[in-house]
Scaffold this active site. Structure first.
Site, PDB file in Angstrom:
ATOM      1  N   ASP A 289      -9.275   7.297   0.563  1.00 11.62           N
ATOM      2  CA  ASP A 289      -8.208   6.463   0.960  1.00 11.62           C
ATOM      3  C   ASP A 289      -9.221   5.300   1.399  1.00 11.62           C
ATOM      4  O   ASP A 289     -10.414   5.381   1.644  1.00 11.62           O
ATOM      5  CB  ASP A 289      -7.282   6.927   2.141  1.00 11.62           C
ATOM      6  CG  ASP A 289      -6.120   6.161   2.285  1.00 11.62           C
ATOM      7  OD1 ASP A 289      -5.134   6.499   2.993  1.00 11.62           O
ATOM      8  OD2 ASP A 289      -6.221   4.910   1.887  1.00 11.62           O
TER       9      ASP A 289
HETATM   10  C1  GLC Z   1      -3.970   2.336   2.788  1.00 14.04           C
HETATM   11  C2  GLC Z   1      -3.061   3.522   2.556  1.00 14.04           C
HETATM   12  C3  GLC Z   1      -3.258   4.269   1.187  1.00 14.04           C
HETATM   13  C4  GLC Z   1      -3.231   2.979   0.378  1.00 14.04           C
HETATM   14  C5  GLC Z   1      -4.598   2.199   0.218  1.00 14.04           C
HETATM   15  C6  GLC Z   1      -4.675   1.155  -0.537  1.00 14.04           C
HETATM   16  O1  GLC Z   1      -4.885   2.554   4.100  1.00 14.04           O
HETATM   17  O2  GLC Z   1      -3.539   4.688   3.625  1.00 14.04           O
HETATM   18  O3  GLC Z   1      -1.840   4.937   1.279  1.00 14.04           O
HETATM   19  O4  GLC Z   1      -2.879   3.281  -1.121  1.00 14.04           O
HETATM   20  O5  GLC Z   1      -4.981   2.046   1.776  1.00 14.04           O
HETATM   21  O6  GLC Z   1      -4.109   0.173  -0.204  1.00 14.04           O
END
Ligand code: GLC
Length: 749
Positions: A289
């Site tokens: 993430d």
């Molecule tokens: C965010 C979220 C994730 C998302 C990623 C990209 O922090 O936790 O669900 O897909 O970053 O935006």
């Protein structure tokens, strides 16, 4: 004749399977051939995902997104993917730079959060799940993929399949509620919708099962907080929706920010290597993430960024989203032997495989069609589908005295509430791909039916309804607006109060400790109630709310969540009876925050009570009962259940029930089947959803609904993580919610 058709079907299926297997083998050969040509830096390059230069969805890096080094890295093949770059022009520009200027011209994969629609916004996923309509949810994901791919994207960070029992957590809006069985069915539908029938088609997206695993169990409902769960909860509640994504051939996973039992998921080899890539044999790739590799330093699990990169790579995290650990330190780690090059080869191969499956090597610009971009975004057919999904997502919580549906000739209607005039908030959170203010507001939808209404905003709820990255500022002091609302209510025949949360009050980073209507809305509602009790409460919210006073006193309550682009139209059609609400809650509504986490599939405990003494599992100041249970939702019509039958066929159990529409409207009903395993080697929940069927019955019509229970439904995971089916007695209930239905029992031998 019949035999010939069967034979044909079997031959066709076998040839399809053979074709698929040979296509996969062909891709694997291509991947290995390309891998052999790649330098260590180029292989590591595939494992690097950088944020684009237009938007970001997490804490922006110190040197900003436009840093020159990112362009240099892209041109030298040190980047495998970018996120938050959309629009054919931007995608083509970046793809041409990488394909033409890097040594091997390996195309980028473009990722984006396509969560509930893209330009045309569908209801938030929690709302969609309340439709219990798997085909509609698959279609919603299909349309999202069509629009997102028309903008050049080929990978979505969805579906989010985190189970949660805690409405304080802001991201409950993004999932399918508290039940693993329903969430698994929804997960499969969404993966199929995003990935379509053939991932190499130019209107498909690689899907991403996230967040692996346990994010929805963040302690105290606080986002990013620690998660501690036992083996039974891990295997029987948290993992099944992810397994379901594997069954639907999801091509990517995203690991989670949180620690699971003390280990950051991003650095957890038990999760990523033993379970995901080992036991489940997942052959796609895992992305971290946003910055979650780097965050292992804050977790106290890595001493510096290089250490974090080493831990993550060894644990099975194939791609680094925006922590710069891999681009900055992985080459050195391989050269010093702390990360084996074989792991780099495996990670790079997984990523290349998905790029081949998407067809990006055949044509890196296949998603760059400006004609499609012009034609498909906000397409009228997509809006029609969004309206249909929205209508199916609405849940009728109360309708005392059949205040609803409204008579279309009704005069002297008061509409009160700032949200009634909102065309941005109903889009909900996680709708980065669309433009602001593109929702049909409540008022815009309502006035298509009648002009016999007057409107008062009442209290100004949101002083600053900020944006995806910043807090919403709520008005907790300025009461001005209440008097005008009360005055209007006093002289009206019926009052529609449109109250709730702003779309940016749920979602990532939006945990709430208080689940009441935000600000002074409840105060305003109570003042209005003093002068006119003929109130219809229309809720717009991204999570279950503690509306106990409202449930006690307000005659009609319609849960409309955040319904997306067609919000106002869907609500108006429902209020005036052109849509008969049939949604069912997929997450329990608590009476008070003190009950949270609260859910229907709880364990009985050794002291379920009630008994006269205090020594049983309860509160001294609140009931155990929820305000509204999982699976609950009313209709304008009524349904009667009778004639339940249970037949034990030895290797399966057939359960049937007759359902009749006994009311005055045609309508849909979600017939739900629950079991209880009375005695097992692991204590089992008092109830578990193991089947459902959404039916439509004209008034007076009836239908027999059949369910089949097999080992798959009756088994569970024991504390060694093995799936077991144990003989014994089971209760079975079929009904209209998790609390209401006909019961019987059977013995499984
Ligand atoms: C965010 C979220 C994730 C998302 C990623 C990209 O922090 O936790 O669900 O897909 O970053 O935006």
């Amino acid at each position: 004749m019949f035999k010939n058709n069967c034979l044909k079907f079997i031959l066709l299926s076998l040839s399809f399977i053979c074709l698929n297997v040979s296509a996969q083998k062909d891709i694997d050969t291509k991947v290995q051939k390309l891998l052999k040509k790649m330098t260590l830096e180029e292989k590591i390059g595939q494992m690097v995902q950088l944020n684009g230069f237009w938007d970001f969805t997490g804490p922006a890096p110190k040197d900003g997104d436009g840093a020159k080094w990112k362009y240099d890295a892209l041109k030298s093949g040190k980047v495998g993917s970018v996120l938050n770059v959309r629009g054919v022009k931007n995608v083509r520009q970046l793809q041409e730079m990488v394909v033409n200027e890097s040594r091997l011209g390996i195309p980028l994969i473009f990722g984006f959060d396509v969560i509930h629609g893209h330009k045309t916004v569908f209801p938030i996923p929690l709302a969609e799940s309340a439709s219990w309509d798997l085909d509609a949810m698959e279609n919603a994901a299909r349309i999202a993929a069509i629009e997102a791919s028309a903008e050049g994207l080929n990978w979505t960070f969805a579906p989010m399949v985190d189970i949660s029992r805690d409405a304080r957590w802001g991201r409950v809006m993004e999932g399918a509620g508290e039940d693993p069985y329903l969430a698994s069915e929804v997960a499969k539908a969404r993966v199929k919708g995003f990935q379509g029938k053939d991932l190499s088609d130019d209107n498909t997206l690689a899907a991403c099962a996230k967040h692996f695993v346990g994010y929805g169990f963040a302690e105290s409902g606080k986002d990013y907080n620690a998660v501690d769960v036992g083996t039974s909860t891990l295997y029987n509640v948290l993992l099944p929706p992810f397994q379901a994504c594997i069954d639907a051939n999801v091509r990517t996973f995203m690991n989670a920010f949180n620690t699971l039992n003390g280990i950051p998921a991003t650095g957890d080899d038990f999760l990523q290597r033993d379970i995901l890539k080992g036991k489940w044999n997942f052959d796609g790739f895992v992305v971290s993430d946003w910055g979650s590799i780097s965050e292992m330093q804050a977790h106290g699990f890595a001493k510096d960024l290089k250490d974090a990169g080493i831990i993550a790579a060894n644990a099975g995290c194939d791609m680094d989203m925006e922590s710069y650990a891999y681009v900055g330190h992985l080459k050195e780690a391989v050269e010093e032997g702390t990360v084996a090059e074989a792991l780099i080869d495996d990670a790079a191969a997984r990523i290349l495989k998905v790029k081949f499956e998407l067809g990006l090597f055949d044509d890196p610009y296949k998603y760059c069609d400006t004609k499609k971009e012009k034609e498909l975004l906000y397409h009228p057919d997509h809006k029609k589908a969004a309206l249909d999904m929205a209508k199916k997502s609405i849940v009728l919580l109360k309708n005392e005295g059949n205040l609803l549906p409204l008579d279309k000739k009704q005069k002297n209607i008061a509409i009160i509430g700032a949200l009634a005039d909102e065309d941005n908030s109903p889009l909900g959170n996680w709708r980065l791909g669309t433009d602001n203010n593109t929702a049909v507001s409540f008022l815009e939808g309502f006035k298509k039916y009648t002009d016999n209404y007057s409107y008062e905003k009442g209290v100004d709820i949101f002083l600053k309804a900020e944006d995806f990255l910043h807090e919403v500022e709520v008005n907790n002091t300025d009461k001005s607006g209440i008097d005008a609302a009360v005055a209007l209510a006093k002289k009206s025949e019926v009052v529609i109060m449109v109250l709730g949360e702003h779309g940016y009050q749920s979602g990532e980073g939006r945990s709430r400790a208080n689940l009441d209507l935000p600000g002074l809305q409840k105060k305003m509602l109570k003042e209005v109630y003093k002068v006119n009790k003929n109130i219809i409460l229309v809720l717009m919210n991204g999570r279950p709310l503690t509306i106990d006073w409202e449930a006690e006193n307000i005659p009609a309550i319609l849960e409309t969540w955040q319904l997306g682009t067609e919000s106002g139209n869907a609500i108006a059609e429902t209020l005036f009876g052109d849509n008969i609400p049939g949604g069912k809650l997929t997450m329990t509504f608590p009476r008070t925050e003190g009950q949270v986490p609260i859910y229907y599939n709880y364990l009985n405990t050794g002291r379920p009570g009630p008994i006269d003494l205090v020594f049983w599992s309860h509160y001294t100041d609140e009931t155990n009962a929820p305000l509204y249970p999982f699976g609950y939702g009313l209709s304008y019509t009524d349904f009667a259940y009778d004639n339940m039958k249970v037949v034990n066929n030895g290797n399966n159990i057939q359960v049937s029930v007759n359902v009749k529409n006994t009311g005055n409207y045609d309508g849909s009903e979600v017939v739900q089947l629950y079991i209880r395993d009375k005695v097992a080697s692991v204590s089992r929940p008092v109830k578990e959803l193991k089947g459902f069927e959404k039916i439509f019955l004209k008034k007076g019509e009836n239908k027999t609904v059949n369910f089949t229970l097999t080992e798959k439904e009756l088994g569970f995971y024991n504390n060694r993580g093995d799936f077991v089916v144990e003989p014994g007695d089971f209760d079975v209930m079929v009904g209209t919610s998790s609390l209401e239905g006909l019961s019987d029992s059977f013995e499984w031998k």
